[in-house]
Design a protein around this motif. Structure first.
Motif, mmCIF file in Angstrom:
data_model
loop_
_atom_site.group_PDB
_atom_site.id
_atom_site.type_symbol
_atom_site.label_atom_id
_atom_site.label_comp_id
_atom_site.label_asym_id
_atom_site.label_seq_id
_atom_site.Cartn_x
_atom_site.Cartn_y
_atom_site.Cartn_z
ATOM 1 N N CYS A 11 0.854 -1.184 0.000
ATOM 2 C CA CYS A 11 0.000 0.000 0.000
ATOM 3 C C CYS A 11 0.890 1.234 0.000
ATOM 4 O O CYS A 11 2.031 1.195 0.427
ATOM 5 N N GLU A 64 -8.457 0.511 4.885
ATOM 6 C CA GLU A 64 -9.158 -0.366 3.963
ATOM 7 C C GLU A 64 -10.031 -1.391 4.699
ATOM 8 O O GLU A 64 -11.067 -1.785 4.199
ATOM 9 N N ASN A 121 -14.085 -5.287 4.558
ATOM 10 C CA ASN A 121 -13.458 -4.446 3.551
ATOM 11 C C ASN A 121 -14.356 -3.233 3.351
ATOM 12 O O ASN A 121 -15.452 -3.341 2.814
ATOM 13 N N ALA A 181 -14.053 -0.691 1.420
ATOM 14 C CA ALA A 181 -14.265 -0.312 0.023
ATOM 15 C C ALA A 181 -15.439 -1.091 -0.566
ATOM 16 O O ALA A 181 -16.250 -0.537 -1.320
#
Length: 94
Positions: free
Chosen positions: A29, A38, A78, A80
């Motif tokens: 990352c 994340e 997660n 996202a």
């Protein structure tokens, strides 16, 4: 007293290990904060979407949100994939 002779390190072995490590290394990352941001807890995900933790667990069970188990009790969501759940009501009016 006998003298010990040291052999040269096997450079081919080291080169092979370096190549193997670079092949199977996860993408890094950009920052440590990005990696932490994340993934979040079920409670954090529920707060983010303004729903209950039971709703987040239902999303996980249906496969709508990606989550991973780290150990017997620790679950991370997660965030996202959580943002991708749902759609705008404006699209229903058409």
């Amino acid at each position: 007293m006998a003298t010990q002779t040291r052999s040269k390190p096997d450079t081919n072995l080291h080169e092979g290990l370096d190549q193997l490590n670079s092949t199977y290394r996860r993408p890094a990352c950009a920052t440590a904060a990005e990696a932490i941001a994340e993934w979040g807890t079920i409670r954090e995900a529920a707060t983010r979407r303004a729903v209950s933790t039971k709703t987040i667990r239902r999303y996980i069970a249906r496969g709508l949100v990606q989550a991973e188990r780290f150990g017997p009790r620790l679950i991370r969501v997660n965030l996202a994939s959580l943002d991708a759940v749902g759609h705008s009501l404006a699209s229903d009016a058409l």
